[in-house]
Design an enzyme around this catalytic site. Structure first.
Site, PDB file in Angstrom:
ATOM      1  N   CYS A 131       0.853  -1.191   0.000  1.00 23.00           N
ATOM      2  CA  CYS A 131       0.000   0.000   0.000  1.00 23.00           C
ATOM      3  C   CYS A 131       0.882   1.233   0.000  1.00 23.00           C
ATOM      4  O   CYS A 131       1.888   1.291   0.723  1.00 23.00           O
ATOM      5  CB  CYS A 131      -0.910  -0.002   1.227  1.00 23.00           C
ATOM      6  SG  CYS A 131      -1.992   1.444   1.345  1.00 23.00           S
ATOM      7  N   HIS A 173      -9.098  -3.455  -2.359  1.00 25.01           N
ATOM      8  CA  HIS A 173      -8.143  -2.639  -1.621  1.00 25.01           C
ATOM      9  C   HIS A 173      -8.562  -1.168  -1.613  1.00 25.01           C
ATOM     10  O   HIS A 173      -8.579  -0.520  -0.547  1.00 25.01           O
ATOM     11  CB  HIS A 173      -6.760  -2.800  -2.268  1.00 25.01           C
ATOM     12  CG  HIS A 173      -5.658  -2.066  -1.583  1.00 25.01           C
ATOM     13  ND1 HIS A 173      -4.605  -2.695  -0.960  1.00 25.01           N
ATOM     14  CD2 HIS A 173      -5.420  -0.728  -1.441  1.00 25.01           C
ATOM     15  CE1 HIS A 173      -3.778  -1.791  -0.455  1.00 25.01           C
ATOM     16  NE2 HIS A 173      -4.247  -0.588  -0.746  1.00 25.01           N
ATOM     17  N   GLU A 174      -8.916  -0.638  -2.781  1.00 24.50           N
ATOM     18  CA  GLU A 174      -9.247   0.792  -2.863  1.00 24.50           C
ATOM     19  C   GLU A 174     -10.613   1.097  -2.254  1.00 24.50           C
ATOM     20  O   GLU A 174     -10.803   2.157  -1.634  1.00 24.50           O
ATOM     21  CB  GLU A 174      -9.172   1.269  -4.310  1.00 24.50           C
ATOM     22  CG  GLU A 174      -7.804   1.139  -4.944  1.00 24.50           C
ATOM     23  CD  GLU A 174      -6.684   1.784  -4.143  1.00 24.50           C
ATOM     24  OE1 GLU A 174      -6.933   2.791  -3.445  1.00 24.50           O
ATOM     25  OE2 GLU A 174      -5.554   1.267  -4.199  1.00 24.50           O
ATOM     26  N   HIS A 177     -10.243   1.436   1.378  1.00 26.12           N
ATOM     27  CA  HIS A 177      -9.664   2.718   1.791  1.00 26.12           C
ATOM     28  C   HIS A 177     -10.739   3.751   2.115  1.00 26.12           C
ATOM     29  O   HIS A 177     -10.614   4.486   3.100  1.00 26.12           O
ATOM     30  CB  HIS A 177      -8.768   3.277   0.677  1.00 26.12           C
ATOM     31  CG  HIS A 177      -7.316   2.973   0.858  1.00 26.12           C
ATOM     32  ND1 HIS A 177      -6.608   3.288   1.998  1.00 26.12           N
ATOM     33  CD2 HIS A 177      -6.421   2.387   0.025  1.00 26.12           C
ATOM     34  CE1 HIS A 177      -5.345   2.907   1.861  1.00 26.12           C
ATOM     35  NE2 HIS A 177      -5.207   2.350   0.677  1.00 26.12           N
TER      36      HIS A 177
END
Length: 221
Positions: A131, A173-174, A177
């Site tokens: 990351c 993953h995004e 976030h």
């Protein structure tokens, strides 16, 4: 179990002020690192807090930051803006063996607003992941092999799109976030490695060597 992140305290006016400040700086903003509170807040949905022009400019800026890093995704909180916005793109030239094992194929640029995902099926995959907001580290994360992403385009149109393999990993993953979740929250922490140790010891298409030596994911396929 993943902790539920508190909502961002930013008001719409504060969000717009932050975006305008970053756009006016005339330089690429730094990528926020772990420990900054913005990474642990549930970002605000994009609901007209900024103008269409500002949104377009912000997307271009985020794409440039992602390329400069370099990375395959960047969420707005990573540059200090608690908005549910992320950019994704994967055009890296990857070793064919690694690409085959990881089911990694090129991902054309896309900007996603207010994303959420749901698994498609029960299959999972475990690979090392890094990351831009945890500079210098990698760890193995088990993620859904296929997901359905619900999001809005910059033009405000609703979209559903299925992703699989490495593209699905980027999407997860995004999207995490903008909900205040970092990959280490889902990681096998016994696998946590510096980039240097990963390169020296565990840089292979899969995770078999690291799993055996570091002692994690016993019994995982």
């Amino acid at each position: 179990m993943i902790a539920v992140s508190p909502p961002t305290p930013f008001t719409p006016a504060q969000l717009r002020e932050r975006v305008q400040e970053i756009l006016a700086a005339g330089a690429l903003p730094p990528i926020v690192q772990a420990g900054h509170p913005v990474l642990r807040q549930h970002a605000a949905a994009v609901e007209g807090q900024i103008s269409d022009t500002e949104l377009k400019q912000l997307i271009v800026l985020m794409r440039n930051v992602m390329h400069e890093a370099p990375g395959v995704g960047l969420a707005a909180p990573q540059i200090g803006i608690p908005l549910q916005l992320a950019v994704l793109e994967d055009q890296f030239d990857v070793d064919p063996e690694a690409a085959a094992v990881r089911h990694r194929t090129p991902l054309d640029f896309v900007a996603i607003l207010n994303p959420r995902y749901a698994p498609l099926g029960m299959d999972t995959a475990a690979f090392f992941e890094g990351c831009l907001s945890l500079s210098g580290l990698q760890a193995v994360v088990v993620r859904h092999e296929r997901v359905l992403l619900h999001y809005e385009t910059p033009e405000g149109l609703g979209r559903e799109q299925a992703f699989e393999g490495w593209q699905a990993r980027i999407v997860q993953h995004e999207t995490d976030h903008v909900q205040g979740t970092l990959y280490v929250d889902r990681a096998e922490l016994r696998s946590l490695s510096s980039n240097a140790e990963y390169a020296a010891n565990w840089a292979e298409p899969g995770i078999g060597k690291a799993r055996a030596a570091l002692g994690f994911l016993h019994g995982h396929p």
